[in-house]
Design an enzyme around this catalytic site. Structure first.
Site, short mmCIF file in Angstrom:
data_model
loop_
_atom_site.label_atom_id
_atom_site.label_comp_id
_atom_site.label_asym_id
_atom_site.label_seq_id
_atom_site.Cartn_x
_atom_site.Cartn_y
_atom_site.Cartn_z
N HIS A 1 -5.46 -31.40 131.31
CA HIS A 1 -4.60 -32.47 130.76
C HIS A 1 -3.73 -33.11 131.85
O HIS A 1 -2.65 -33.63 131.55
CB HIS A 1 -3.68 -31.94 129.64
CG HIS A 1 -4.37 -31.09 128.63
ND1 HIS A 1 -4.93 -31.60 127.49
CD2 HIS A 1 -4.62 -29.76 128.61
CE1 HIS A 1 -5.48 -30.61 126.79
NE2 HIS A 1 -5.31 -29.49 127.46
N SER B 1 -1.74 -53.70 152.95
CA SER B 1 -1.38 -54.77 152.04
C SER B 1 -1.00 -56.00 152.86
O SER B 1 -0.44 -55.88 153.95
CB SER B 1 -0.18 -54.32 151.19
OG SER B 1 0.55 -55.44 150.73
N LYS C 1 1.99 -50.00 153.27
CA LYS C 1 0.93 -49.51 152.38
C LYS C 1 -0.31 -49.01 153.11
O LYS C 1 -0.71 -49.54 154.14
CB LYS C 1 0.50 -50.64 151.44
CG LYS C 1 1.57 -51.02 150.45
CD LYS C 1 1.62 -50.06 149.29
CE LYS C 1 0.92 -50.71 148.12
NZ LYS C 1 0.54 -49.77 147.13
N GLU D 1 -11.25 -46.66 145.08
CA GLU D 1 -11.12 -47.53 143.89
C GLU D 1 -12.40 -48.32 143.66
O GLU D 1 -12.83 -48.53 142.52
CB GLU D 1 -9.93 -48.48 144.07
CG GLU D 1 -8.60 -47.75 144.04
CD GLU D 1 -7.45 -48.61 144.54
OE1 GLU D 1 -6.42 -48.64 143.89
OE2 GLU D 1 -7.59 -49.27 145.59
#
Ligand code: ARG
Length: 455
Positions: A150, A271, A277, A284
């Site tokens: 979970h 970024s 970043k 992804e």
């Protein structure tokens, strides 16, 4: 040129030509079409339709057809391009090449030949990825991390055990892709449009020439079947699903919040606005492409579901999703391998995650159960220890053996060692378990299995 036309008084309309055109994508089957057509010429020679010399001339002419020529050719599909180009080179002799042959079987043959190569490529990439996962596991044989259910801290496990879980998923994927390959690797030529041909074509010889394991058993089935493509898409979808879950884990694990993993600069991006970043775009994209491959599977499944026997032109819609799925699968496997190669497990944070948050509660309850306390009572007792600790802001390490024994007489001072997550992990020795000894054995077996997969 068209491979048909005698029965028509006028040609196809511009809108229909445009609508039904497939050369811009099925030209990917060029090499397969040449290979299959050469083998067919040989089979025609075996059946006495061509002389051996003529079959040889056809093969030579086929070899001289340029693949790039298909880019701007005026032909409706790759099969027509090859035959027209053959005609330009071999003259009238080329008119015999399509004897007894239909594009319905040809497209099945070409797709099978092409897909066989794609599956072999994916299998190789999958093995490489599995090898990198084992290397990463072997680099940290004793590292402890938090295991989750979970997405809540559950029980401590070895990092290597976690990686071996993915090894198992990919091992099943390897098996499934291999099974799909076996169904792909049957030779449909000789099936005709649906009812074979009346020439004595030696189908077994054709299968041998083209490296197939055998021949398809029923001409109508061969004409109307795309199960072999669906088998691949199903195996590819599951592989992508596993890649996507790994990607999701590692996006989390490499975040500042987890801080477990450092991903290499080469597989991350910055970024345009935020200078600090370092984004896990590679992972992804793997997660994103997974949806695309599922889409390909759903697309062909839906295309096939209501088709009357045998071939229908709907089936031309198999190719774009199939090509795309194979491309995305290989690209994602390659990307995942590169990410695993660069990944570095940090020392502190994953261990702290295993130490804090009472992941050792089960170990304590099991220690009580081993001493004779019924498990349900042990569970309740440790639950109350956790509750009190949470209220007081105490971690397992804040309990001394004396304090533990004072909490409840069922606890012995000896049981306090289970406040250290490494201790409980050592008790989990059953096969499939996360004890260092079990994990080492599993790592060794995984290595052996991987070697066998490659043979
Ligand atoms: N381009 C077609 C396909 O991909 C080839 C078969 C055409 N056959 C036909 N009867 N129109 O399915």
């Amino acid at each position: 040129m068209k491979l048909w036309g005698g029965r028509f008084e006028s040609g196809p309309s511009e809108v229909f030509e445009r609508f039904s055109w497939s050369l811009h994508f099925d030209r990917r089957l060029f090499a397969a079409d040449i290979e299959g057509t050469k083998a067919w010429a040989k089979a025609l020679a075996g059946a006495g339709i061509l002389t051996a010399e003529e079959a040889g001339r056809i093969a030579g002419a086929l070899d001289s057809i340029p693949e790039e020529g298909a880019a701007n050719a005026p032909d409706e599909d790759i099969h027509t391009y090859v035959i027209r180009s053959l005609k330009e080179r071999a003259g009238e002799l080329a008119d015999k090449i399509h004897t007894g042959r239909s594009r319905n079987e040809q497209v099945s043959l070409d797709t099978r030949l092409w897909l066989r190569g794609e599956i072999d490529r994916a299998l190789g990439l999958l093995r490489a990825l599995m090898g990198r996962l084992l290397e990463l596991a072997e680099r940290h044989p004793e590292a402890l991390v938090a295991g989750y259910t979970h997405l809540r801290r559950a029980q401590p496990v070895l990092w290597a055990h976690y990686l071996l879980a993915y090894f198992e998923m990919f091992a099943r994927d390897h098996e499934r892709l291999g099974q799909a390959r076996a169904r792909v690797n049957l030779m449909p030529l000789g099936s005709g449009a649906l009812a074979v041909n009346s020439f004595s074509i030696d189908r077994d010889a054709l299968a041998r020439d083209l490296g197939f394991d055998g021949i398809t058993a029923n001409s109508m089935d061969a004409s109307g079947d795309r199960d072999f493509a669906l088998d691949f898409l199903s195996a590819a979808s599951l592989t992508m699903l596993h890649l996507s879950r790994l990607a999701e884990d590692w996006i989390l694990y490499s975040s500042d919040e987890f801080g477990w993993l450092e991903l290499g600069d080469g597989v991350t991006s910055g970024s345009s606005l935020m200078p600090q970043k370092k984004n896990p775009d590679s992972l992804e994209l793997i997660r994103g492409k997974c949806g695309r491959v599922f889409g390909a599977y759903a697309s062909l499944f839906t295309t096939m579901k209501g088709l009357p026997m045998t071939y229908n032109r709907d089936m031309q819609e198999d190719k774009e999703p199939l090509f795309d799925a194979a491309d995305q699968l290989s690209a994602s496997l390659e990307m995942a391998r590169a990410v695993v190669e660069t990944a570095r497990l940090r020392e502190g944070p994953p261990r702290v995650a295993a130490e804090e948050g009472w992941l050792v509660a089960t170990d304590l309850a099991e220690a009580l159960a081993r001493s004779g306390v019924p498990f349900h009572q042990a569970h309740q007792l440790v639950g109350s220890l956790v509750l009190e600790s949470v209220k007081a802001g105490r971690q397992p390490r804040d309990w001394t053996p004396e304090a533990l024994a004072a909490f409840h007489p069922a606890f012995t001072a000896e049981m306090a060692k289970f406040l250290d997550p490494a201790e409980g992990v050592r008790t989990r020795t059953v096969p499939g378990g996360t004890a260092p000894a079990a994990v080492n054995a599993a790592l060794r077996q995984a290595r052996e299995r991987l070697e066998k997969f490659g043979q």
